[in-house]
Design an enzyme around this catalytic site. Structure first.
Site, PDB file in Angstrom:
ATOM      1  N   GLU A  52     -23.829  29.952  54.417  1.00 58.22           N
ATOM      2  CA  GLU A  52     -23.322  28.898  53.516  1.00 58.22           C
ATOM      3  C   GLU A  52     -23.775  27.525  54.006  1.00 58.22           C
ATOM      4  O   GLU A  52     -23.917  27.317  55.210  1.00 58.22           O
ATOM      5  CB  GLU A  52     -21.790  28.921  53.529  1.00 58.22           C
ATOM      6  CG  GLU A  52     -21.164  29.811  52.478  1.00 58.22           C
ATOM      7  CD  GLU A  52     -20.943  29.086  51.153  1.00 58.22           C
ATOM      8  OE1 GLU A  52     -21.685  28.134  50.848  1.00 58.22           O
ATOM      9  OE2 GLU A  52     -20.024  29.490  50.420  1.00 58.22           O
ATOM     10  N   ASP A  53     -23.934  26.596  53.084  1.00 57.78           N
ATOM     11  CA  ASP A  53     -24.230  25.219  53.489  1.00 57.78           C
ATOM     12  C   ASP A  53     -22.982  24.551  54.058  1.00 57.78           C
ATOM     13  O   ASP A  53     -23.016  23.930  55.115  1.00 57.78           O
ATOM     14  CB  ASP A  53     -24.815  24.414  52.321  1.00 57.78           C
ATOM     15  CG  ASP A  53     -23.961  24.470  51.051  1.00 57.78           C
ATOM     16  OD1 ASP A  53     -22.933  25.171  51.037  1.00 57.78           O
ATOM     17  OD2 ASP A  53     -24.327  23.808  50.065  1.00 57.78           O
ATOM     18  N   LYS A  65     -27.643  27.080  45.761  1.00 56.25           N
ATOM     19  CA  LYS A  65     -28.927  26.730  46.328  1.00 56.25           C
ATOM     20  C   LYS A  65     -28.768  26.059  47.678  1.00 56.25           C
ATOM     21  O   LYS A  65     -29.716  25.937  48.443  1.00 56.25           O
ATOM     22  CB  LYS A  65     -29.665  25.762  45.386  1.00 56.25           C
ATOM     23  CG  LYS A  65     -29.880  26.308  43.997  1.00 56.25           C
ATOM     24  CD  LYS A  65     -30.429  25.168  43.102  1.00 56.25           C
ATOM     25  CE  LYS A  65     -30.335  25.571  41.656  1.00 56.25           C
ATOM     26  NZ  LYS A  65     -30.558  24.427  40.764  1.00 56.25           N
ATOM     27  N   GLY A  66     -27.567  25.596  47.952  1.00 56.47           N
ATOM     28  CA  GLY A  66     -27.336  24.724  49.098  1.00 56.47           C
ATOM     29  C   GLY A  66     -27.778  25.269  50.450  1.00 56.47           C
ATOM     30  O   GLY A  66     -28.189  24.508  51.326  1.00 56.47           O
ATOM     31  N   ARG A  72     -31.295  17.072  47.928  1.00 54.85           N
ATOM     32  CA  ARG A  72     -31.393  18.286  48.767  1.00 54.85           C
ATOM     33  C   ARG A  72     -32.489  18.135  49.812  1.00 54.85           C
ATOM     34  O   ARG A  72     -32.460  18.766  50.853  1.00 54.85           O
ATOM     35  CB  ARG A  72     -31.716  19.511  47.908  1.00 54.85           C
ATOM     36  CG  ARG A  72     -30.608  19.947  46.977  1.00 54.85           C
ATOM     37  CD  ARG A  72     -30.899  21.358  46.464  1.00 54.85           C
ATOM     38  NE  ARG A  72     -30.134  21.678  45.265  1.00 54.85           N
ATOM     39  CZ  ARG A  72     -28.899  22.148  45.271  1.00 54.85           C
ATOM     40  NH1 ARG A  72     -28.276  22.347  46.402  1.00 54.85           N
ATOM     41  NH2 ARG A  72     -28.273  22.428  44.152  1.00 54.85           N
ATOM     42  N   PHE A 121     -18.066  13.259  51.271  1.00 60.85           N
ATOM     43  CA  PHE A 121     -19.021  14.014  50.471  1.00 60.85           C
ATOM     44  C   PHE A 121     -20.411  13.806  51.056  1.00 60.85           C
ATOM     45  O   PHE A 121     -20.866  12.667  51.195  1.00 60.85           O
ATOM     46  CB  PHE A 121     -18.992  13.588  49.005  1.00 60.85           C
ATOM     47  CG  PHE A 121     -19.726  14.564  48.136  1.00 60.85           C
ATOM     48  CD1 PHE A 121     -19.095  15.699  47.646  1.00 60.85           C
ATOM     49  CD2 PHE A 121     -21.062  14.374  47.836  1.00 60.85           C
ATOM     50  CE1 PHE A 121     -19.785  16.621  46.875  1.00 60.85           C
ATOM     51  CE2 PHE A 121     -21.763  15.289  47.060  1.00 60.85           C
ATOM     52  CZ  PHE A 121     -21.118  16.412  46.578  1.00 60.85           C
ATOM     53  N   VAL A 122     -21.047  14.906  51.429  1.00 59.66           N
ATOM     54  CA  VAL A 122     -22.332  14.794  52.115  1.00 59.66           C
ATOM     55  C   VAL A 122     -23.471  15.421  51.306  1.00 59.66           C
ATOM     56  O   VAL A 122     -23.248  16.343  50.515  1.00 59.66           O
ATOM     57  CB  VAL A 122     -22.285  15.449  53.528  1.00 59.66           C
ATOM     58  CG1 VAL A 122     -21.433  14.626  54.472  1.00 59.66           C
ATOM     59  CG2 VAL A 122     -21.787  16.878  53.460  1.00 59.66           C
ATOM     60  N   ASP A 136     -15.743  24.089  52.320  1.00 60.20           N
ATOM     61  CA  ASP A 136     -14.939  22.962  51.860  1.00 60.20           C
ATOM     62  C   ASP A 136     -13.528  23.492  51.559  1.00 60.20           C
ATOM     63  O   ASP A 136     -12.753  23.736  52.479  1.00 60.20           O
ATOM     64  CB  ASP A 136     -15.649  22.358  50.640  1.00 60.20           C
ATOM     65  CG  ASP A 136     -15.059  21.049  50.187  1.00 60.20           C
ATOM     66  OD1 ASP A 136     -14.553  20.305  51.030  1.00 60.20           O
ATOM     67  OD2 ASP A 136     -15.107  20.756  48.975  1.00 60.20           O
ATOM     68  N   ASP A 140     -26.532  18.938  47.722  1.00 62.37           N
ATOM     69  CA  ASP A 140     -26.905  18.046  46.622  1.00 62.37           C
ATOM     70  C   ASP A 140     -25.717  17.306  46.044  1.00 62.37           C
ATOM     71  O   ASP A 140     -24.561  17.631  46.301  1.00 62.37           O
ATOM     72  CB  ASP A 140     -27.529  18.857  45.487  1.00 62.37           C
ATOM     73  CG  ASP A 140     -26.472  19.623  44.690  1.00 62.37           C
ATOM     74  OD1 ASP A 140     -25.650  20.322  45.309  1.00 62.37           O
ATOM     75  OD2 ASP A 140     -26.446  19.498  43.453  1.00 62.37           O
ATOM     76  N   LYS A 144     -15.609  21.455  56.556  1.00 64.68           N
ATOM     77  CA  LYS A 144     -14.661  20.361  56.312  1.00 64.68           C
ATOM     78  C   LYS A 144     -13.259  20.968  56.298  1.00 64.68           C
ATOM     79  O   LYS A 144     -12.682  21.202  55.236  1.00 64.68           O
ATOM     80  CB  LYS A 144     -14.933  19.731  54.935  1.00 64.68           C
ATOM     81  CG  LYS A 144     -16.026  18.699  54.916  1.00 64.68           C
ATOM     82  CD  LYS A 144     -15.962  17.818  53.670  1.00 64.68           C
ATOM     83  CE  LYS A 144     -16.723  18.399  52.509  1.00 64.68           C
ATOM     84  NZ  LYS A 144     -16.927  17.469  51.385  1.00 64.68           N
TER      85      LYS A 144
HETATM   86  P1  IMP Z   1     -15.729  25.376  48.420  1.00 70.70           P
HETATM   87  O1  IMP Z   1     -15.626  26.521  47.480  1.00 70.70           O
HETATM   88  O2  IMP Z   1     -14.831  24.249  48.010  1.00 70.70           O
HETATM   89  O3  IMP Z   1     -15.558  25.720  49.863  1.00 70.70           O
HETATM   90  O4  IMP Z   1     -17.142  24.724  48.206  1.00 70.70           O
HETATM   91  C1  IMP Z   1     -18.280  25.326  48.560  1.00 70.70           C
HETATM   92  C2  IMP Z   1     -19.460  24.709  47.867  1.00 70.70           C
HETATM   93  O5  IMP Z   1     -19.200  23.417  47.311  1.00 70.70           O
HETATM   94  C3  IMP Z   1     -20.539  24.479  48.892  1.00 70.70           C
HETATM   95  O6  IMP Z   1     -21.301  25.634  49.088  1.00 70.70           O
HETATM   96  C4  IMP Z   1     -21.302  23.313  48.297  1.00 70.70           C
HETATM   97  O7  IMP Z   1     -22.289  23.790  47.418  1.00 70.70           O
HETATM   98  C5  IMP Z   1     -20.255  22.521  47.531  1.00 70.70           C
HETATM   99  N1  IMP Z   1     -19.783  21.389  48.345  1.00 70.70           N
HETATM  100  C6  IMP Z   1     -18.610  21.259  48.981  1.00 70.70           C
HETATM  101  N2  IMP Z   1     -18.525  20.097  49.652  1.00 70.70           N
HETATM  102  C7  IMP Z   1     -19.709  19.484  49.444  1.00 70.70           C
HETATM  103  C8  IMP Z   1     -20.271  18.225  49.896  1.00 70.70           C
HETATM  104  O8  IMP Z   1     -19.681  17.441  50.647  1.00 70.70           O
HETATM  105  N3  IMP Z   1     -21.528  17.972  49.454  1.00 70.70           N
HETATM  106  C9  IMP Z   1     -22.246  18.779  48.653  1.00 70.70           C
HETATM  107  N4  IMP Z   1     -21.755  19.947  48.215  1.00 70.70           N
HETATM  108  C10 IMP Z   1     -20.501  20.291  48.596  1.00 70.70           C
END
Ligand code: IMP
Length: 183
Positions: free
Chosen positions: A103-104, A47-48, A169, A156-157, A107, A163, A135
């Protein structure tokens, strides 16, 4: 809860709404320039990314279409489980389309590398990635965004779609959430 960090001591504003607005416009301009005369198909990762996509699409001066995919990788907490599952698939085919995955935040890159693999198999003409936040220090998979709003430190944001346990959100600014709490 109001849509501002207000007096909540756990929230510290990292990126103000005015800066987000300006940067989203710049990202949209870059997309418009890169795909001049063509159609782009935006895929929001639920949903981000829904708020970022809503603002972004309105600033793109091209023929556009949108779709959404929902994945789960984080459960209810702050750490990645490393497992990605499709919870809601696309409504329509992306074959031959100029696809921009929205993507939001990038990470670890686990979600994105999984999604890119799944979407590439569906034969888009072009597959690019727009992410509001990045990040890079957390990366476990070698993936990058083509259009990145802001590179941020390892915090963590929440807010502007992001969220923690489904909360925050609706914040208009991107805020650092501290200290870690159980949702
Ligand atoms: P990744 O697979 O680790 O790159 O994570 C991607 C997903 O994790 C993002 O689309 C977010 O939904 C969630 N996420 C990663 N870091 C954060 C954060 O700092 N705050 C909130 N959601 C996060």
């Amino acid at each position: 809860m109001s849509a501002t960090a207000g007096k909540n001591k756990r929230l510290k504003v990292l990126i103000r709404r005015s800066a987000i607005e300006k940067r989203v416009r710049q990202v949209a301009q870059a997309i418009t320039k890169d795909f001049q005369g063509e159609r782009v198909h935006l895929i929001g990762v639920l949903k981000g990314a829904c708020i970022f996509l809503s603002d972004l699409v309105r600033e793109i001066s091209l023929e556009t279409s949108i779709d959404f995919i929902a994945v789960s990788s984080y459960g209810k907490g702050k750490e990645s489980s490393g497992q990605v599952r499709v919870l809601k698939d696309l409504d329509s085919s992306i074959e031959g389309l100029n696809v921009i995955l929205v993507e939001d935040i990038l990470d670890t890159g686990l979600t994105l590398s999984y999604l890119l693999r799944v979407l590439q198999q569906r034969k888009p003409k072009i597959l690019r990635v727009a992410a509001l936040l990045d990040k890079p220090s957390r990366r476990l998979k070698p993936v990058e965004g083509n259009y990145v709003g802001f590179t941020i430190p390892n915090e963590f944001v929440v807010g502007y779609g992001l969220d923690f346990g489904e909360r925050y959100r609706n914040l208009k600014d991107v805020c650092i959430l501290n200290p870690p709490v159980t949702p």
